[in-house]
Design a protein around this motif. Structure first.
Motif, PDB file in Angstrom:
ATOM      1  N   ASP A   1       5.184  11.515   5.178  1.00 26.70           N
ATOM      2  CA  ASP A   1       4.296  10.930   6.186  1.00 26.70           C
ATOM      3  C   ASP A   1       4.474  11.609   7.541  1.00 26.70           C
ATOM      4  O   ASP A   1       3.495  11.918   8.236  1.00 26.70           O
TER       5      ASP A   1
ATOM      6  N   MET B   1      -7.307   5.556   0.332  1.00 29.32           N
ATOM      7  CA  MET B   1      -6.050   5.060   0.891  1.00 29.32           C
ATOM      8  C   MET B   1      -5.377   6.112   1.762  1.00 29.32           C
ATOM      9  O   MET B   1      -4.921   5.833   2.870  1.00 29.32           O
TER      10      MET B   1
ATOM     11  N   PHE C   1      -4.949   6.024   5.921  1.00 28.63           N
ATOM     12  CA  PHE C   1      -3.569   5.919   6.412  1.00 28.63           C
ATOM     13  C   PHE C   1      -3.218   7.076   7.333  1.00 28.63           C
ATOM     14  O   PHE C   1      -2.716   6.873   8.447  1.00 28.63           O
TER      15      PHE C   1
ATOM     16  N   ALA D   1       2.937   1.902  12.154  1.00 23.90           N
ATOM     17  CA  ALA D   1       1.954   2.069  11.088  1.00 23.90           C
ATOM     18  C   ALA D   1       2.534   1.630   9.743  1.00 23.90           C
ATOM     19  O   ALA D   1       1.865   0.951   8.955  1.00 23.90           O
ATOM     20  N   ILE D   2       3.786   2.005   9.487  1.00 24.22           N
ATOM     21  CA  ILE D   2       4.423   1.597   8.241  1.00 24.22           C
ATOM     22  C   ILE D   2       4.562   0.082   8.191  1.00 24.22           C
ATOM     23  O   ILE D   2       4.375  -0.554   7.143  1.00 24.22           O
TER      24      ILE D   2
ATOM     25  N   SER E   1       1.423  -1.409   7.148  1.00 29.38           N
ATOM     26  CA  SER E   1       1.132  -1.136   5.737  1.00 29.38           C
ATOM     27  C   SER E   1       1.885  -2.060   4.796  1.00 29.38           C
ATOM     28  O   SER E   1       1.564  -2.128   3.609  1.00 29.38           O
TER      29      SER E   1
ATOM     30  N   SER F   1       0.477  -4.482   2.054  1.00 26.45           N
ATOM     31  CA  SER F   1       0.088  -4.110   0.688  1.00 26.45           C
ATOM     32  C   SER F   1       1.093  -4.554  -0.376  1.00 26.45           C
ATOM     33  O   SER F   1       0.668  -5.109  -1.402  1.00 26.45           O
TER      34      SER F   1
ATOM     35  N   VAL G   1      -5.139   1.652   9.215  1.00 24.35           N
ATOM     36  CA  VAL G   1      -3.932   1.421   8.422  1.00 24.35           C
ATOM     37  C   VAL G   1      -4.050   0.131   7.614  1.00 24.35           C
ATOM     38  O   VAL G   1      -3.600   0.065   6.460  1.00 24.35           O
ATOM     39  N   LEU G   2      -4.643  -0.911   8.181  1.00 22.84           N
ATOM     40  CA  LEU G   2      -4.837  -2.155   7.427  1.00 22.84           C
ATOM     41  C   LEU G   2      -5.788  -1.943   6.247  1.00 22.84           C
ATOM     42  O   LEU G   2      -5.579  -2.502   5.160  1.00 22.84           O
TER      43      LEU G   2
ATOM     44  N   SER H   1      -6.146   0.888   4.667  1.00 23.50           N
ATOM     45  CA  SER H   1      -5.330   1.641   3.719  1.00 23.50           C
ATOM     46  C   SER H   1      -4.384   0.726   2.959  1.00 23.50           C
ATOM     47  O   SER H   1      -4.155   0.913   1.754  1.00 23.50           O
ATOM     48  N   SER H   2      -3.823  -0.264   3.643  1.00 19.10           N
ATOM     49  CA  SER H   2      -2.856  -1.150   2.987  1.00 19.10           C
ATOM     50  C   SER H   2      -3.502  -1.967   1.881  1.00 19.10           C
ATOM     51  O   SER H   2      -2.877  -2.240   0.849  1.00 19.10           O
TER      52      SER H   2
ATOM     53  N   TYR I   1      -3.842   0.314  -0.945  1.00 17.85           N
ATOM     54  CA  TYR I   1      -2.527   0.610  -1.501  1.00 17.85           C
ATOM     55  C   TYR I   1      -2.051  -0.509  -2.418  1.00 17.85           C
ATOM     56  O   TYR I   1      -1.362  -0.257  -3.424  1.00 17.85           O
TER      57      TYR I   1
END
Length: 294
Positions: A24, A81, A85, A97-98, A101, A104, A159-160, A162-163, A166
């Motif tokens: 990442d 995704m 992200f 950001a993590i 995430s 998920s 990011v949300l 993407s989560s 994921y």
């Protein structure tokens, strides 16, 4: 001395999460230099060149139709995704950001029960609640910080998004691991997601500068290695037992965010990390996990 066999899927998962967290950070470096879309297209090409020959050398025939359908669905999900992200982390500190995430794994714990028929253990529920408390603590710290600009708000939204994808990916990963070897999983997820990206090449692709290629190549190698390691682990333990270990990625993100970008770590971030680690500890098995593959 080798660790007990029942612990190996958990140790492999922790190592894979660390490797993917480093990926990442490297992807953020490349995306800031040449753009998220170009970085993902080039990384897909490198990753396919690495995983493809290994799969071709070990395959025993073309995947059956139901397995191919899983490969295609997961590849499309991974394409969306990954883009959302990596686009988001170019606008947010890596650790924050993590943290976002982590919605998920919480969703995926319950998706695994609905889609895979797994029983949700009390320890997994407790782990997810502790993880949620950790994420809420970190979010509170962000709210108390100076107001974010429009770019940060868009990054949070990305990011949300993407989560959510994921969470679906984690359940598909568990299904996929029951029928396909790690090399096959890595090859098809890379090939399908790469084809999705190429659909947009006429509008968005441009050749990246040579200085960024080593970073993208390194990210591709980490992506393939992490995908194969997770496929191996998810074939040997239930999704609900492994998913809470995703929380350890936050600790890696704090480390790599500071090393690569000198991103500071606040007190709420440290408190949230402690809660997340506690959730991972609770999720660790007290009896051998289900062994689903040799």
């Amino acid at each position: 001395m080798h660790p007990p066999r029942n612990l190996l899927p958990f140790l492999v998962t922790l190592a894979a999460v660390g490797l993917l967290s480093l990926m990442d950070a490297v992807m953020k470096l490349a995306a800031l230099a040449v753009g998220t879309y170009v970085t993902l297209v080039v990384r897909s090409g490198f990753a396919l060149a690495m995983a493809g020959p290994l799969y071709l050398a070990t395959r025993r025939g073309w995947p059956a139709r139901p397995v191919m359908r899983l490969h295609i669905v997961r590849g499309v999900v991974i394409a969306g995704m990954s883009f959302t992200f990596f686009w988001g982390i170019t606008r947010l500190p890596l650790a924050e950001a993590i943290a976002l995430s982590f919605t998920s794994p919480l969703v995926a714990l319950y998706l695994s029960a609905v889609l895979l028929g797994e029983t949700i253990a009390r320890s997994a529920i407790a782990a997810s609640l502790l993880g949620l408390a950790g994420v809420a603590t970190i979010a509170w710290g962000r709210i108390e910080a100076p107001a974010a600009d429009g770019g940060a708000a868009l990054g949070i939204a990305a990011v949300l998004t993407s989560s959510l994808l994921y969470a679906w990916n984690l359940v598909l990963q568990r299904q996929q691991a029951q029928f396909a070897k790690p090399a096959e999983v890595a090859t098809f997820q890379t090939a399908v997601s790469g084809l999705v990206y190429l659909l947009f090449a006429p509008w968005f692709f441009a050749l990246p500068g040579s200085a960024s290629l080593p970073w993208i190549f390194a990210a591709a190698a980490m992506s393939v290695g992490g995908a194969m390691a997770l496929a191996w682990a998810y074939a040997r333990a239930e999704a609900q037992a492994l998913i809470p270990l995703e929380y350890s990625g936050f600790l890696w993100a704090m480390l790599f965010g500071w090393l690569f970008f000198r991103e500071p770590v606040s007190a709420p971030t440290l408190v949230g990390a402690g809660l997340i680690v506690a959730g991972c500890w609770i999720a660790a098995p007290r009896k051998p996990p289900e062994m689903t593959a040799a």
